[in-house]
Design a protein around this motif. Structure first.
Motif, PDB file in Angstrom:
ATOM      1  N   ARG A   1    -104.211  10.040  22.915  1.00  0.00           N
ATOM      2  CA  ARG A   1    -103.477   8.782  22.577  1.00  0.00           C
ATOM      3  C   ARG A   1    -103.136   8.862  21.096  1.00  0.00           C
TER       4      ARG A   1
ATOM      5  N   ASN B   1    -107.652  -6.277  21.382  1.00  0.00           N
ATOM      6  CA  ASN B   1    -106.943  -5.141  20.701  1.00  0.00           C
ATOM      7  C   ASN B   1    -107.250  -4.670  19.392  1.00  0.00           C
TER       8      ASN B   1
ATOM      9  N   ASP C   1    -106.315  -1.191  14.856  1.00  0.00           N
ATOM     10  CA  ASP C   1    -105.450  -1.631  15.714  1.00  0.00           C
ATOM     11  C   ASP C   1    -105.615  -0.883  16.999  1.00  0.00           C
ATOM     12  N   ARG C   2    -106.184  -1.317  18.248  1.00  0.00           N
ATOM     13  CA  ARG C   2    -106.442  -0.446  19.525  1.00  0.00           C
ATOM     14  C   ARG C   2    -105.384   0.351  19.949  1.00  0.00           C
ATOM     15  N   LYS C   3    -104.356  -0.146  19.907  1.00  0.00           N
ATOM     16  CA  LYS C   3    -103.013   0.632  20.358  1.00  0.00           C
ATOM     17  C   LYS C   3    -102.654   1.757  19.630  1.00  0.00           C
ATOM     18  N   THR C   4    -102.889   1.775  18.221  1.00  0.00           N
ATOM     19  CA  THR C   4    -102.106   2.813  17.610  1.00  0.00           C
ATOM     20  C   THR C   4    -103.160   3.547  16.712  1.00  0.00           C
TER      21      THR C   4
ATOM     22  N   GLU D   1    -109.452   3.644  28.421  1.00  0.00           N
ATOM     23  CA  GLU D   1    -109.227   4.312  27.279  1.00  0.00           C
ATOM     24  C   GLU D   1    -111.002   4.500  27.046  1.00  0.00           C
TER      25      GLU D   1
END
Length: 435
Positions: free
Chosen positions: A52, A70, A112-115, A420
């Motif tokens: 990712r 997050n 940031d966990r998403k990006t 993840e």
């Protein structure tokens, strides 16, 4: 009278909720066992598949990241300035040491966990370390811990720090200078239980165990310990309604009253260079060591008082192929452990100590420092060559599901949250997720 509570109930009421998919609040996870009970990360990946994001990590460090919702928190040491002449090699075993040639900034980071984007990084101190550490280690091997409101980072001789979610230092403590065995460096992580923060300060000088108020940093107690250097992280469990701190070390494994610091029990059996962290579950604590000799011990906590060495409080021993740097993985009724710095894996029944599988030589797994991860009935083991093997847990035999290769070196332990998998390498942090 209440029986010894399970770690599931213990952590649900203190550090984090076992049933929340978005937390990995300390370096061995919500059960203190290496298991992510709700996670279901990918089985296979490569540099071109199921990545990712991959981001460079600021500075150096082998500490395992922690995750709250997050946000990802990790620690690092960033060199700066002109190089200095290397420190003299005067300690026994100095051929294993590296000279510290620069000043370093010791940093806590939030991503940031998403990006993977860095949200903030806070330098807590700038200094030139007095010891170089082992060539396989780093100046920052202690993992942080969080309760979701504050992040607690222990840098050993560089201090203990509490930061808020914005990266502001709330309080800090200077505990002095450690003198580690063979100048191998520092590594024990802090333990958090309720409103207490516990720190292991075992070294070649006077050793201590500390407890602090997590909100203010006020020292609640400090007890002297007759111990040499250890790198083992304390764990806190509740036994008969009272919380106790358990610390594994060379001369004794000891249990202390969390409220007062009073020693409750002690048990001999480990050798020098204690690194592996104890694993508590269902009224038993499992401790591992592998240096002068090999041993895993299962210690029953209910009724433990005084010196319990060689008594019935020790339920069983294992004396072959035990863990040194990696901590074992306790998954259901199985204890998985890696042989001394190797890719050799065994599985024991936690009730009897019988080794029911192994030792197995794992394919393409060589030198291991990272601790195994359990998730979704699978086992994830990373080595220093960038290989991560995925094995089946719970089947009639140990089956390999995938062997994955990345362009990194892994000493920090794998972390799984939700769908993840997070892998911190020497220079990069990966978020692995099916796309």
């Amino acid at each position: 009278m209440k029986s010894a509570l399970t770690v599931v109930l213990l952590l649900a009421a203190t550090v984090t909720s076992v049933y929340c998919q978005d937390h990995w609040a300390n370096w061995r996870g919500p059960l203190l066992s290496g298991v992510a009970p709700d996670a279901d990360p990918p089985v296979s990946w490569s540099e071109k598949e199921n990545i990712r994001w991959k981001v460079p990590v600021l500075g150096e460090g082998l500490a395992t990241p922690i995750i709250w919702s997050n946000r990802i928190y990790l620690t690092a040491a960033v060199p700066y300035g002109k190089p200095f002449k290397a420190l003299p090699d005067t300690a026994e075993g100095a051929h294993d040491n590296r000279g510290v040639t620069q000043h370093h900034e010791f940093v806590v980071l939030c991503l940031d966990r998403k990006t993977g984007k860095t949200l903030w990084d806070t330098t807590v101190i700038k200094t030139r370390p007095k010891e170089g550490g082992h060539f396989t280690g780093s100046l920052v091997s202690n993992s942080p811990v969080t309760d979701g409101e504050h992040i607690y980072a222990f840098f050993g001789s560089r201090g203990l720090y509490a930061l808020d979610r914005d990266g502001t230092i709330v309080w800090q403590k200077d505990l002095g200078q450690m003198e580690t065995r063979h100048a191998h460096g520092e590594g024990a992580s802090p333990a958090l239980f309720g409103d207490s923060l516990v720190v292991n300060w075992d070294h070649e000088g006077q050793s201590y165990l500390y407890a602090f108020d997590k909100k203010t940093g006020t020292q609640r107690w400090r007890v002297e310990r007759d111990e040499m250097t250890s790198w083992s992280t304390p764990v806190v469990v509740e036994v008969d309604g009272k919380a106790q701190v358990i610390v594994a070390a060379t001369k004794r494994i000891r249990g202390y009253d969390l409220a007062t610091g009073k020693e409750l029990w002690q048990c001999a059996g480990l050798s020098r260079n204690v690194v592996s962290t104890p694993i508590p579950a269902d009224g038993v604590v499992y401790v591992s060591n592998s240096y002068d000799w090999r041993v895993i011990m299962a210690i029953k906590l209910a009724g433990a008082t005084g010196d319990i060495s060689k008594t019935d409080q020790v339920a069983w021993y294992i004396r072959k192929n035990t863990s040194y740097v990696p901590s074992p993985l306790l998954y259901d009724n199985s204890l998985y452990f890696l042989g001394h710095l190797s890719g050799v894996l065994s599985r024991a029944d936690i009730k009897t100590g019988e080794v029911v599988e192994g030792p197995y030589r794992l394919e393409k797994i060589n030198r291991t420092f990272a601790s195994p991860l359990g998730a979704a009935k699978r086992i994830y083991i990373a080595d220093q060559d960038g290989t991560v093997i995925v094995l089946q847990h719970g089947g009639p035999e140990l089956k390999t599901l995938a062997i994955n290769q990345l362009d990194e070196r892994f000493s920090a332990s794998p972390v799984a949250v939700g769908k993840e998998l997070f892998l911190r390498g020497k220079s990069s942090l990966y978020c692995i997720a099916e796309e």
